[in-house]
Scaffold this active site. Structure first.
Site, PDB file in Angstrom:
ATOM      1  N   TYR A 184      15.207   8.990  69.193  1.00 19.31           N
ATOM      2  CA  TYR A 184      14.192   8.377  68.329  1.00 19.31           C
ATOM      3  C   TYR A 184      14.814   7.239  67.518  1.00 19.31           C
ATOM      4  O   TYR A 184      14.288   6.120  67.485  1.00 19.31           O
ATOM      5  CB  TYR A 184      13.597   9.442  67.404  1.00 19.31           C
ATOM      6  CG  TYR A 184      12.771   8.893  66.257  1.00 19.31           C
ATOM      7  CD1 TYR A 184      11.482   8.404  66.469  1.00 19.31           C
ATOM      8  CD2 TYR A 184      13.283   8.847  64.959  1.00 19.31           C
ATOM      9  CE1 TYR A 184      10.730   7.895  65.410  1.00 19.31           C
ATOM     10  CE2 TYR A 184      12.538   8.339  63.905  1.00 19.31           C
ATOM     11  CZ  TYR A 184      11.257   7.862  64.139  1.00 19.31           C
ATOM     12  OH  TYR A 184      10.530   7.358  63.089  1.00 19.31           O
ATOM     13  N   GLY A 217      -2.591   7.683  61.999  1.00 20.23           N
ATOM     14  CA  GLY A 217      -1.400   8.412  61.555  1.00 20.23           C
ATOM     15  C   GLY A 217      -1.336   8.500  60.041  1.00 20.23           C
ATOM     16  O   GLY A 217      -2.289   8.138  59.332  1.00 20.23           O
ATOM     17  N   THR A 227      12.993   3.064  60.169  1.00 22.74           N
ATOM     18  CA  THR A 227      13.385   4.390  59.707  1.00 22.74           C
ATOM     19  C   THR A 227      14.843   4.483  59.246  1.00 22.74           C
ATOM     20  O   THR A 227      15.697   3.715  59.716  1.00 22.74           O
ATOM     21  CB  THR A 227      13.168   5.394  60.870  1.00 22.74           C
ATOM     22  OG1 THR A 227      13.715   6.661  60.524  1.00 22.74           O
ATOM     23  CG2 THR A 227      13.843   4.943  62.154  1.00 22.74           C
ATOM     24  N   ASP A 228      15.100   5.453  58.382  1.00 20.05           N
ATOM     25  CA  ASP A 228      16.478   5.792  57.982  1.00 20.05           C
ATOM     26  C   ASP A 228      17.278   6.330  59.169  1.00 20.05           C
ATOM     27  O   ASP A 228      18.505   6.371  59.108  1.00 20.05           O
ATOM     28  CB  ASP A 228      16.439   6.844  56.855  1.00 20.05           C
ATOM     29  CG  ASP A 228      15.650   8.093  57.224  1.00 20.05           C
ATOM     30  OD1 ASP A 228      14.694   7.994  58.024  1.00 20.05           O
ATOM     31  OD2 ASP A 228      15.976   9.182  56.719  1.00 20.05           O
ATOM     32  N   ALA A 251       3.650   4.347  66.350  1.00 25.29           N
ATOM     33  CA  ALA A 251       5.010   4.704  66.769  1.00 25.29           C
ATOM     34  C   ALA A 251       4.983   6.021  67.522  1.00 25.29           C
ATOM     35  O   ALA A 251       4.016   6.783  67.456  1.00 25.29           O
ATOM     36  CB  ALA A 251       5.919   4.835  65.545  1.00 25.29           C
ATOM     37  N   ILE A 309      -0.462  -0.471  71.695  1.00 19.86           N
ATOM     38  CA  ILE A 309       0.553  -1.506  71.399  1.00 19.86           C
ATOM     39  C   ILE A 309       1.512  -1.737  72.563  1.00 19.86           C
ATOM     40  O   ILE A 309       2.284  -2.693  72.538  1.00 19.86           O
ATOM     41  CB  ILE A 309       1.350  -1.211  70.100  1.00 19.86           C
ATOM     42  CG1 ILE A 309       2.124   0.109  70.194  1.00 19.86           C
ATOM     43  CG2 ILE A 309       0.452  -1.269  68.884  1.00 19.86           C
ATOM     44  CD1 ILE A 309       3.252   0.234  69.169  1.00 19.86           C
ATOM     45  N   LEU A 326       0.649   6.916  57.622  1.00 21.62           N
ATOM     46  CA  LEU A 326       0.643   5.669  56.858  1.00 21.62           C
ATOM     47  C   LEU A 326      -0.645   4.891  57.082  1.00 21.62           C
ATOM     48  O   LEU A 326      -1.237   4.364  56.135  1.00 21.62           O
ATOM     49  CB  LEU A 326       1.869   4.816  57.248  1.00 21.62           C
ATOM     50  CG  LEU A 326       2.011   3.482  56.527  1.00 21.62           C
ATOM     51  CD1 LEU A 326       2.100   3.669  55.016  1.00 21.62           C
ATOM     52  CD2 LEU A 326       3.250   2.738  57.037  1.00 21.62           C
TER      53      LEU A 326
END
Ligand SMILES: NC(=O)c1ccc[n+]([C@@H]2O[C@H](COP(=O)([O-])OP(=O)(O)OC[C@H]3O[C@@H](n4cnc5c(N)ncnc54)[C@H](OP(=O)(O)O)[C@@H]3O)[C@@H](O)[C@H]2O)c1
Length: 291
Positions: free
Chosen positions: A127, A11, A103-104, A62, A39, A13
């Protein structure tokens, strides 16, 4: 040598971490994605972590399809929430420090000043709810962990807003972009450097559990970001501001305001954060082949 496991490493990151790995000589990296390490499979996790004597687990894996998660709820919760229960248990059993990315979107966006780590969480999308549940599993497990909440992540890798606008602004004469959502971009490369520096500088050794915010400095709307992309790339495309309700494609609700306050990661962990416009230029230069 510290053994560092990166999950979800194909991904945005994860790819940035992979690109940086040669700069960190004292780390032995294990880059994995779903085909090598799923995972959501506790037995696989345990086997992988044990057999490779992992010291730090950076979880970049994720379910990130925000709109799809509104209907694909079971899968979103399986990956973003349940997997964190397994990862935490495996990390405890094998004395591994967990760095987990959140996350925000755990916030509802009703504030109009930057969100601190202690502010009340109240996600408004599936999400966001799944990511919050993941955070709660990590915290409740007692694992040694740092949860990093980030926002508006982009990179030269993968699919993201920056790459989409760069492409569309070359192809079209004009674009409409929402101006009534305010937040902060995060160049995944900057976040990747911050994570590796935290480990390299032994800043996590005394940490039992903490939550910190990380995004680039400064504040913008998506419209401002698109305007800057067109400007920096020399495009003649005209960027027009619209309101969120005029944009028909979004299924999930987004926070209207999700600026993160980074005081804690700067003051307590000594992390220096670039301004979003400087990092955006660096990423665009890379994408445009200017360096
Ligand atoms: N993107 C944003 O704007 C944003 C904003 C705030 C926070 N975050 C958080 O930041 C973190 C990194 O985001 P990102 O943008 O780098 O994500 P990304 O580009 O979507 O990468 C996630 C990676 O995880 C893989 N994956 C999915 N399910 C998996 C599983 N069961 N086991 C192992 N790997 C799995 C994905 O594979 P597939 O592609 O095949 O599914 C993908 O390669 C995530 O925790 C995300 O929630 C992202």
């Amino acid at each position: 040598m510290k053994n560092i496991l990166v999950s979800g490493s194909n991904g945005q990151l994860g790819s940035e971490l992979r690109e940086l790995c040669n700069f960190y000589d004292s780390f032995n990296f294990y880059f994995t994605d779903i085909e090598d390490l799923d995972i959501s499979d506790k037995h696989q996790l345990d086997f992988y972590v044990k057999s490779n004597k992992i010291d730090y687990f950076i979880n970049c894996a994720a379910y990130t399809a925000v709109d799809k998660a509104e209907t694909d709820i079971t899968n979103a919760f399986s990956i973003n929430a349940d997997s964190l229960k397994y990862i935490s248990e495996v990390c405890i059993a094998n004395k591994v420090f967990l760095i987990h990315i959140s996350t925000d979107y755990v916030f509802d966006g009703s504030k109009n000043t930057p969100y601190n780590e202690e502010d009340a969480v109240c996600p408004i999308s599936e999400y966001g709810k799944s990511k919050l549940q993941g955070e709660e599993y990590v915290k409740a497990s007692g694992v040694k962990a740092l949860i990093i909440r980030t926002s508006w992540l982009y990179s030269s890798y993968g699919h993201n807003f920056v790459k989409t606008i760069l492409k569309l602004s070359k192809e079209r004469d004009s674009l409409t972009v929402v101006f009534d959502q305010t937040g902060s971009l995060t160049y995944a490369k900057d976040l990747a450097i911050a994570i590796l520096d935290l480990i390299n500088d032994n800043k996590l050794e005394a940490v039992s559990f903490d939550i910190v915010n990380y995004s680039n400095e400064g504040v913008s709307s998506w419209y401002d970001v698109a305007f800057e992309i067109a400007n920096l790339s020399g495009s003649k495309c005209i960027i027009n501001p619209i309101e969120t309700h005029e944009y028909p494609n979004a299924v999930a609700k987004r926070p209207t305001y999700s600026v993160l306050n980074k005081r804690k990661i700067k003051n307590n962990y000594g992390i220096i954060i670039p301004h979003w416009s400087v990092s955006l230029k660096a990423c665009l230069d890379k994408l445009l082949g200017l360096y």
